[in-house]
Design an enzyme around this catalytic site. Structure first.
Site, PDB file in Angstrom:
ATOM      1  N   HIS A   1       0.871  -1.188   0.000  1.00  0.00           N
ATOM      2  CA  HIS A   1       0.000   0.000   0.000  1.00  0.00           C
ATOM      3  C   HIS A   1       0.902   1.232   0.000  1.00  0.00           C
ATOM      4  O   HIS A   1       1.527   1.548   1.008  1.00  0.00           O
ATOM      5  CB  HIS A   1      -0.925  -0.012   1.219  1.00  0.00           C
ATOM      6  CG  HIS A   1      -1.886  -1.167   1.191  1.00  0.00           C
ATOM      7  ND1 HIS A   1      -3.118  -1.087   0.570  1.00  0.00           N
ATOM      8  CD2 HIS A   1      -1.786  -2.435   1.655  1.00  0.00           C
ATOM      9  CE1 HIS A   1      -3.734  -2.258   0.670  1.00  0.00           C
ATOM     10  NE2 HIS A   1      -2.946  -3.102   1.323  1.00  0.00           N
TER      11      HIS A   1
ATOM     12  N   ARG B   1      -0.133   4.376  -0.739  1.00  0.00           N
ATOM     13  CA  ARG B   1      -0.899   5.521  -0.182  1.00  0.00           C
ATOM     14  C   ARG B   1      -0.854   6.786  -1.025  1.00  0.00           C
ATOM     15  O   ARG B   1      -1.295   7.840  -0.555  1.00  0.00           O
ATOM     16  CB  ARG B   1      -0.400   5.882   1.231  1.00  0.00           C
ATOM     17  CG  ARG B   1      -0.320   4.732   2.210  1.00  0.00           C
ATOM     18  CD  ARG B   1      -1.627   4.043   2.423  1.00  0.00           C
ATOM     19  NE  ARG B   1      -1.601   3.171   3.594  1.00  0.00           N
ATOM     20  CZ  ARG B   1      -2.482   2.203   3.799  1.00  0.00           C
ATOM     21  NH1 ARG B   1      -3.455   1.972   2.922  1.00  0.00           N
ATOM     22  NH2 ARG B   1      -2.410   1.475   4.890  1.00  0.00           N
TER      23      ARG B   1
ATOM     24  N   ASP C   1      -8.344  -4.999  -2.793  1.00  0.00           N
ATOM     25  CA  ASP C   1      -7.727  -5.230  -1.480  1.00  0.00           C
ATOM     26  C   ASP C   1      -8.013  -4.115  -0.486  1.00  0.00           C
ATOM     27  O   ASP C   1      -7.965  -2.934  -0.799  1.00  0.00           O
ATOM     28  CB  ASP C   1      -6.212  -5.416  -1.583  1.00  0.00           C
ATOM     29  CG  ASP C   1      -5.630  -5.758  -0.227  1.00  0.00           C
ATOM     30  OD1 ASP C   1      -5.976  -6.833   0.299  1.00  0.00           O
ATOM     31  OD2 ASP C   1      -4.881  -4.944   0.336  1.00  0.00           O
TER      32      ASP C   1
ATOM     33  N   HIS D   1      -2.800 -12.623   1.656  1.00  0.00           N
ATOM     34  CA  HIS D   1      -2.562 -12.743   3.104  1.00  0.00           C
ATOM     35  C   HIS D   1      -3.378 -13.821   3.851  1.00  0.00           C
ATOM     36  O   HIS D   1      -4.177 -13.517   4.730  1.00  0.00           O
ATOM     37  CB  HIS D   1      -2.736 -11.394   3.803  1.00  0.00           C
ATOM     38  CG  HIS D   1      -3.914 -10.562   3.368  1.00  0.00           C
ATOM     39  ND1 HIS D   1      -5.198 -11.054   3.288  1.00  0.00           N
ATOM     40  CD2 HIS D   1      -3.986  -9.254   3.015  1.00  0.00           C
ATOM     41  CE1 HIS D   1      -5.998 -10.086   2.897  1.00  0.00           C
ATOM     42  NE2 HIS D   1      -5.299  -8.984   2.714  1.00  0.00           N
TER      43      HIS D   1
ATOM     44  N   ASP E   1       2.193  -7.005   2.506  1.00  0.00           N
ATOM     45  CA  ASP E   1       0.998  -6.211   2.836  1.00  0.00           C
ATOM     46  C   ASP E   1       1.409  -4.956   3.616  1.00  0.00           C
ATOM     47  O   ASP E   1       0.779  -4.573   4.605  1.00  0.00           O
ATOM     48  CB  ASP E   1      -0.051  -7.020   3.615  1.00  0.00           C
ATOM     49  CG  ASP E   1      -1.425  -6.336   3.598  1.00  0.00           C
ATOM     50  OD1 ASP E   1      -1.586  -5.311   2.907  1.00  0.00           O
ATOM     51  OD2 ASP E   1      -2.335  -6.836   4.291  1.00  0.00           O
TER      52      ASP E   1
ATOM     53  N   HIS F   1       0.507   3.603   8.359  1.00  0.00           N
ATOM     54  CA  HIS F   1      -0.505   4.512   8.921  1.00  0.00           C
ATOM     55  C   HIS F   1       0.222   5.547   9.758  1.00  0.00           C
ATOM     56  O   HIS F   1       1.344   5.315  10.227  1.00  0.00           O
ATOM     57  CB  HIS F   1      -1.488   3.750   9.820  1.00  0.00           C
ATOM     58  CG  HIS F   1      -2.407   2.830   9.072  1.00  0.00           C
ATOM     59  ND1 HIS F   1      -3.372   3.282   8.204  1.00  0.00           N
ATOM     60  CD2 HIS F   1      -2.508   1.477   9.060  1.00  0.00           C
ATOM     61  CE1 HIS F   1      -4.028   2.239   7.693  1.00  0.00           C
ATOM     62  NE2 HIS F   1      -3.521   1.135   8.190  1.00  0.00           N
TER      63      HIS F   1
ATOM     64  N   PHE G   1      -6.353  -0.843  10.781  1.00  0.00           N
ATOM     65  CA  PHE G   1      -5.757  -2.147  10.508  1.00  0.00           C
ATOM     66  C   PHE G   1      -4.507  -1.964   9.659  1.00  0.00           C
ATOM     67  O   PHE G   1      -4.539  -1.222   8.675  1.00  0.00           O
ATOM     68  CB  PHE G   1      -6.731  -3.010   9.692  1.00  0.00           C
ATOM     69  CG  PHE G   1      -7.901  -3.545  10.463  1.00  0.00           C
ATOM     70  CD1 PHE G   1      -7.784  -4.712  11.199  1.00  0.00           C
ATOM     71  CD2 PHE G   1      -9.137  -2.898  10.431  1.00  0.00           C
ATOM     72  CE1 PHE G   1      -8.869  -5.243  11.887  1.00  0.00           C
ATOM     73  CE2 PHE G   1     -10.230  -3.416  11.118  1.00  0.00           C
ATOM     74  CZ  PHE G   1     -10.103  -4.584  11.847  1.00  0.00           C
ATOM     75  N   GLY G   2      -3.427  -2.653  10.009  1.00  0.00           N
ATOM     76  CA  GLY G   2      -2.286  -2.678   9.094  1.00  0.00           C
ATOM     77  C   GLY G   2      -0.962  -2.359   9.746  1.00  0.00           C
ATOM     78  O   GLY G   2      -0.890  -1.592  10.701  1.00  0.00           O
TER      79      GLY G   2
END
Ligand code: DOR
Ligand code: ZN
Ligand code: ZN
Length: 429
Positions: free
Chosen positions: A66, A68, A156, A236, A309, A313, A327-328
């Site tokens: 990700h 972003r 995803d 995942h 994955d 954040h 989440f993450g």
């Protein structure tokens, strides 16, 4: 630019090579591979890398990242995310579509490619969403997206809950031979769940996420892949039963592949530190029994790919309230060392299998000419010292994300050089 990589343990999954060899690159290609290249071949090398004791792998490919960017650049940017990838040994990454806006048309996709071109040291591929705006209502134009350079479709972050719509998406993808990368969580069953359902979620008084939340969608989508002929890649995996379902699908001859992330084979929900939301991700950390089943799946080939994955954040989204935190976790800069420490060192995977799951298999799934150390191929090469021990320090990450449960963990296996297109984009020594 010519780089002479001497005496490394060359691990090429495409040819099952595991030998001490020299590699010579010229410009962006591999020029020579052999035992002790002759002095006239190497005389004008601009760089000599002594790779004694190191793994020399095809440039690693992380097919689940990700980035972003666009729109969520307070978490990560194209610059920081791709730098983190280079630091982690990755020469190609696939960025997921859940940005702001969602990457759901050719124009947005092309803008990402232009941006990557201007600042990324490594190759960026961009996935396109399955539905417009990831709203789960209307399909994107997969043909147009493929033409614009999307190697895969993925919603995803979510599951397309409307099974009939997802079936239509799989028919489209099958006709275009595009893989669909599937995030499997039934939204209605997940509810407000934050951690694996069990003793730990009870003790911490947060809502649980059962294994069935994941397994039901994996089973549904494998059956739909069978009906449509689509290539389905399960993202995942975290549960014991996911291994059974995927193993059976492969035995049936279906075009199903699957991935596991390092956090899911390294940690269980018992490792969760109360008040530390860096242990929260989707799907969640599971039980020891699940982790053992994932390791078995990695060993027997049920799992094709190790991906991170990588989900950065900001600190304000990862506060101590686990129920409300995002989440993450980040993963680009810890994948290699966790894979070596948890899988290669204990003997679950050979170094060659590691290279297969971190480069050759992702390349095959994405349909790109990578993951193969052969003369004439792109000079994408990752050099790793498998014996180097260090302590993970999230403060040193190139990523803007500091959200990792692995800060302070002692690990083994360090990326020494990342070479992409014949250019050194990371060097330690
Ligand atoms: O933990 C996760 N974070 N899982 C996902 O599927 C999405 C990701 C994100 O985008 O933050
Ligand atoms: Zn996901
Ligand atoms: Zn993801």
């Amino acid at each position: 630019m010519k780089i002479w990589i001497k005496n490394g343990r060359v691990l090429n999954p495409a040819t099952k090579t595991d030998e001490i060899l020299d590699i010579l690159t010229e410009d962006s290609y591999i020029k020579q591979i052999g035992k002790e290249l002759s002095s006239d071949q190497t005389a004008d090398a601009d760089q000599i890398i002594d790779a004694s004791g190191c793994y020399v792998m095809p440039g690693l490919i992380d097919m689940h990242v990700h980035l972003r960017d666009p729109g969520l650049t307070y978490k990560e940017t194209m610059e920081t995310g791709t730098k983190a990838a280079a630091m982690g040994g990755f020469t190609t990454i696939l960025a997921m579509a859940n940005t702001s806006p969602v990457i759901d048309d050719a124009e947005k996709l092309s803008a990402v490619y232009e941006h990557a071109e201007s600042c990324s040291p490594i190759q960026v591929l961009q996935a396109a969403s399955v539905t417009k705006g990831m709203k789960g209502k209307e399909l994107t134009d997969a043909a147009e997206l493929k033409k614009a350079g999307a190697p895969a479709l993925s919603e995803d972050g979510k599951t397309v809950m409307d099974a009939s719509l997802f079936r239509k998406a799989l028919y489209q993808a099958a006709s275009l031979d595009m893989p669909v990368l599937d995030h499997c969580e039934d939204a209605s069953l997940k509810g407000k769940g934050a951690l694996n359902q069990g003793a730990v979620s009870k003790r911490l008084n947060v809502e649980g996420i059962t294994n069935a939340v994941e397994d039901i969608i994996i089973a549904r989508d494998i059956l739909l892949a069978k009906e449509t002929g689509a290539r389905l890649h399960i993202c995942h995996c975290s549960t014991e039963d996911s291994m059974k379902i995927i193993r059976a699908a492969k035995q049936d001859g279906l075009s199903v592949t699957a991935e596991v992330c390092p956090h899911h084979f390294t940690l269980t929900d018992e490792d969760i530190i109360p008040g530390n939301s860096n242990y929260k991700m989707a799907p969640p950390l599971r039980s020891r029994k699940d982790v053992n089943a994932l390791i078995e799946g990695l060993k027997d080939g049920t799992i094709d790919v190790i991906s991170s994955d990588h989900a950065p954040h900001a600190a304000h989204e990862k506060t101590s309230d686990i129920a409300s935190a995002a989440f993450g976790i980040v993963g680009l800069e810890t994948s290699v060392s966790l894979t070596i420490s948890e899988l290669v060192r204990p003997g679950y995977l050979t170094p060659l299998q590691m290279a297969e799951k971190m480069s050759w298999n992702p390349a095959k799934i994405l349909g790109i000419e990578k993951g193969n150390l052969a003369v004439g191929k792109d000079a994408d090469i990752t050099i790793i010292d498998p014996e180097a021990e260090y302590v993970i320090d999230s403060e040193t990450f190139a990523s803007m994300g500091r959200n990792t449960p692995f800060h302070g963990r002692k690990v083994c296996g360090k990326v020494m050089y990342t070479i992409c297109g014949g250019e050194i984009c990371k060097r330690v020594r």
